[in-house]
Write an enzyme that holds these catalytic residues in place. Sequence first.
Site, PDB file in Angstrom:
ATOM      1  N   ASP A 188       0.837  -1.210   0.000  1.00 39.12           N
ATOM      2  CA  ASP A 188       0.000   0.000   0.000  1.00 39.12           C
ATOM      3  C   ASP A 188       0.873   1.261   0.000  1.00 39.12           C
ATOM      4  O   ASP A 188       0.813   2.049   0.933  1.00 39.12           O
ATOM      5  CB  ASP A 188      -0.936  -0.008   1.229  1.00 39.12           C
ATOM      6  CG  ASP A 188      -0.185  -0.105   2.554  1.00 39.12           C
ATOM      7  OD1 ASP A 188       1.006  -0.503   2.555  1.00 39.12           O
ATOM      8  OD2 ASP A 188      -0.783   0.226   3.599  1.00 39.12           O
ATOM      9  N   ASP A 233       6.808   0.953   1.842  1.00 41.86           N
ATOM     10  CA  ASP A 233       6.483   0.000   0.770  1.00 41.86           C
ATOM     11  C   ASP A 233       7.311   0.350  -0.470  1.00 41.86           C
ATOM     12  O   ASP A 233       7.883  -0.537  -1.124  1.00 41.86           O
ATOM     13  CB  ASP A 233       5.009   0.104   0.357  1.00 41.86           C
ATOM     14  CG  ASP A 233       4.049  -0.102   1.507  1.00 41.86           C
ATOM     15  OD1 ASP A 233       3.502  -1.195   1.654  1.00 41.86           O
ATOM     16  OD2 ASP A 233       3.855   0.861   2.279  1.00 41.86           O
ATOM     17  N   ASN A 293      -2.559   2.353   3.865  1.00 44.50           N
ATOM     18  CA  ASN A 293      -2.061   3.698   4.169  1.00 44.50           C
ATOM     19  C   ASN A 293      -2.976   4.787   3.606  1.00 44.50           C
ATOM     20  O   ASN A 293      -3.087   5.874   4.165  1.00 44.50           O
ATOM     21  CB  ASN A 293      -0.654   3.887   3.606  1.00 44.50           C
ATOM     22  CG  ASN A 293       0.377   3.127   4.414  1.00 44.50           C
ATOM     23  OD1 ASN A 293       0.256   3.005   5.628  1.00 44.50           O
ATOM     24  ND2 ASN A 293       1.394   2.605   3.743  1.00 44.50           N
ATOM     25  N   THR A 297       3.208  -6.029   2.153  1.00 42.84           N
ATOM     26  CA  THR A 297       3.692  -4.968   3.041  1.00 42.84           C
ATOM     27  C   THR A 297       2.565  -4.012   3.428  1.00 42.84           C
ATOM     28  O   THR A 297       2.816  -2.895   3.867  1.00 42.84           O
ATOM     29  CB  THR A 297       4.869  -4.206   2.394  1.00 42.84           C
ATOM     30  OG1 THR A 297       4.450  -3.737   1.102  1.00 42.84           O
ATOM     31  CG2 THR A 297       6.084  -5.098   2.234  1.00 42.84           C
ATOM     32  N   PHE A 309      -0.298  -1.394  12.649  1.00 47.67           N
ATOM     33  CA  PHE A 309      -1.248  -0.875  11.656  1.00 47.67           C
ATOM     34  C   PHE A 309      -1.744  -1.931  10.669  1.00 47.67           C
ATOM     35  O   PHE A 309      -2.957  -2.102  10.486  1.00 47.67           O
ATOM     36  CB  PHE A 309      -0.605   0.301  10.898  1.00 47.67           C
ATOM     37  CG  PHE A 309      -1.494   0.909   9.851  1.00 47.67           C
ATOM     38  CD1 PHE A 309      -2.525   1.765  10.193  1.00 47.67           C
ATOM     39  CD2 PHE A 309      -1.312   0.614   8.501  1.00 47.67           C
ATOM     40  CE1 PHE A 309      -3.364   2.323   9.224  1.00 47.67           C
ATOM     41  CE2 PHE A 309      -2.137   1.156   7.530  1.00 47.67           C
ATOM     42  CZ  PHE A 309      -3.159   2.011   7.892  1.00 47.67           C
ATOM     43  N   ASN A 310      -0.837  -2.635   9.979  1.00 47.66           N
ATOM     44  CA  ASN A 310      -1.271  -3.542   8.905  1.00 47.66           C
ATOM     45  C   ASN A 310      -2.213  -4.624   9.418  1.00 47.66           C
ATOM     46  O   ASN A 310      -3.143  -5.042   8.724  1.00 47.66           O
ATOM     47  CB  ASN A 310      -0.065  -4.220   8.233  1.00 47.66           C
ATOM     48  CG  ASN A 310       0.725  -3.255   7.380  1.00 47.66           C
ATOM     49  OD1 ASN A 310       0.222  -2.212   6.976  1.00 47.66           O
ATOM     50  ND2 ASN A 310       1.980  -3.595   7.121  1.00 47.66           N
ATOM     51  N   HIS A 337      10.033  -0.009   7.823  1.00 48.05           N
ATOM     52  CA  HIS A 337       9.445  -1.312   8.157  1.00 48.05           C
ATOM     53  C   HIS A 337       9.415  -2.294   6.978  1.00 48.05           C
ATOM     54  O   HIS A 337       9.892  -3.423   7.067  1.00 48.05           O
ATOM     55  CB  HIS A 337       7.994  -1.140   8.615  1.00 48.05           C
ATOM     56  CG  HIS A 337       7.784  -0.160   9.708  1.00 48.05           C
ATOM     57  ND1 HIS A 337       7.981  -0.458  11.026  1.00 48.05           N
ATOM     58  CD2 HIS A 337       7.361   1.136   9.688  1.00 48.05           C
ATOM     59  CE1 HIS A 337       7.675   0.575  11.778  1.00 48.05           C
ATOM     60  NE2 HIS A 337       7.308   1.559  10.990  1.00 48.05           N
ATOM     61  N   ASP A 338       8.769  -1.843   5.890  1.00 50.25           N
ATOM     62  CA  ASP A 338       8.427  -2.798   4.822  1.00 50.25           C
ATOM     63  C   ASP A 338       9.643  -3.373   4.111  1.00 50.25           C
ATOM     64  O   ASP A 338       9.603  -4.511   3.625  1.00 50.25           O
ATOM     65  CB  ASP A 338       7.489  -2.129   3.811  1.00 50.25           C
ATOM     66  CG  ASP A 338       6.138  -1.798   4.415  1.00 50.25           C
ATOM     67  OD1 ASP A 338       5.756  -2.447   5.407  1.00 50.25           O
ATOM     68  OD2 ASP A 338       5.461  -0.889   3.899  1.00 50.25           O
TER      69      ASP A 338
HETATM   70  C1  BDR Z   1       3.233  -0.408   8.491  1.00 45.17           C
HETATM   71  O1  BDR Z   1       2.149   0.511   8.410  1.00 45.17           O
HETATM   72  C2  BDR Z   1       2.260   1.300   7.262  1.00 45.17           C
HETATM   73  O2  BDR Z   1       1.968   2.639   7.549  1.00 45.17           O
HETATM   74  C3  BDR Z   1       3.658   1.109   6.733  1.00 45.17           C
HETATM   75  O3  BDR Z   1       3.682   1.227   5.321  1.00 45.17           O
HETATM   76  C4  BDR Z   1       4.028  -0.270   7.210  1.00 45.17           C
HETATM   77  O4  BDR Z   1       3.634  -1.246   6.279  1.00 45.17           O
HETATM   78  C5  BDR Z   1       4.009  -0.152   9.760  1.00 45.17           C
HETATM   79  O5  BDR Z   1       3.196  -0.322  10.872  1.00 45.17           O
HETATM   80 CA    CA Z   2       2.975  -0.669   4.048  1.00 40.75          CA
END
Ligand code: BDR
Ligand code: CA
Length: 314
Positions: free
Chosen positions: A11, A16, A40, A124, A165-166, A238-239
């Site tokens: 996203d 990402d 996102n 991701t 979040f994801n 992160h991703d």
């Molecule tokens: C994840 O949440 C999204 O905002 C980022 O792209 C990442 O995949 C981190 O918590």
């Molecule tokens: Ca992401």
Amino acid sequence: MKKIPVILEGDPGHDDAMAWVLANASPELDIRMVASSCGNQTIEKTTYNARRVCTLIGLDVPMAKGRPRPLLAEPMAAASVHGESGLDGAELPEPAYPMEEMDSVALMAKIIGESSEPITIVPTGPLTNVAALLMAHPELKEKIARISMMGGGVQYGNWSPAAEFNILVDPEAADVVFRSGIPITMAGLDVTEKALIFPEDFERIRALGNPVALVVAQWLEFFYEFHREIGYEGAPVHDAVAVAALVRPELMESRDLYVQIETKGDFCRGATVADFNNRLGKAPNAKVLMGIDRQGFVDLLVEAIATYGKGENA
Ligand code: BDR
Ligand code: CA
């Protein structure tokens, strides 16, 4: 070298996008398709961003749009982190490559079904489309070698005290994926919050001087601003860890654990609950990444971004 066939699904989103920059520059990977997911930002925005990122990095593979909503939950967005466009901070080229008419679940089913070798999926974003694929095509499970995903965290969350979040966006989808029996590499907050790119690293990237490097440096500046304000020393990309785990597994420390997804709960919906002490007596379903050689990760990204100035990625 035997390449790992992969599907990139996310996203974009700054991290990402950087994950895709890394994947596209990694000779270890054979990218069979890319797909957008809502997370996102809305699916319209993340799809547009995905196409612009592919155009920037010259990644011309089949591309499809994911579903507009999580399986059951209401959509959420992370504009505070990624901006109103979902990828604020740098000017990007308009999409140059066509998009498939079928949606990403249909395209994943086609590409996995037609592949002579098992494919690794690298999600991701929220796991909506991967779960939809597994529910619609359980017969394809054996043709999915691994799911190397960013999401969750076995110690704490970032969007709520317990949830990342994801996973929080679509816990029901994550539940389907974690119960699927497909090997999972989980790049959760336990490792990704250690995958920090410091401001001095931004300068190393900017100094590479190629068009991708200049955009990545701008993305990092934007992405870091949100994190700086809440006390981070660098940008947690992160991703990109979900990709790095495939191309440089030696950079990672991990634990094999049985992980369940909390889909209910007053406080813990979306939590990834790991059975550290094997109370349930279940076999591990995930390789949970716990640590990373940060400098090795930064060097990997810098080397990947440098390739855009020369040879194949020029
Ligand atoms: C994840 O949440 C999204 O905002 C980022 O792209 C990442 O995949 C981190 O918590
Ligand atoms: Ca992401």
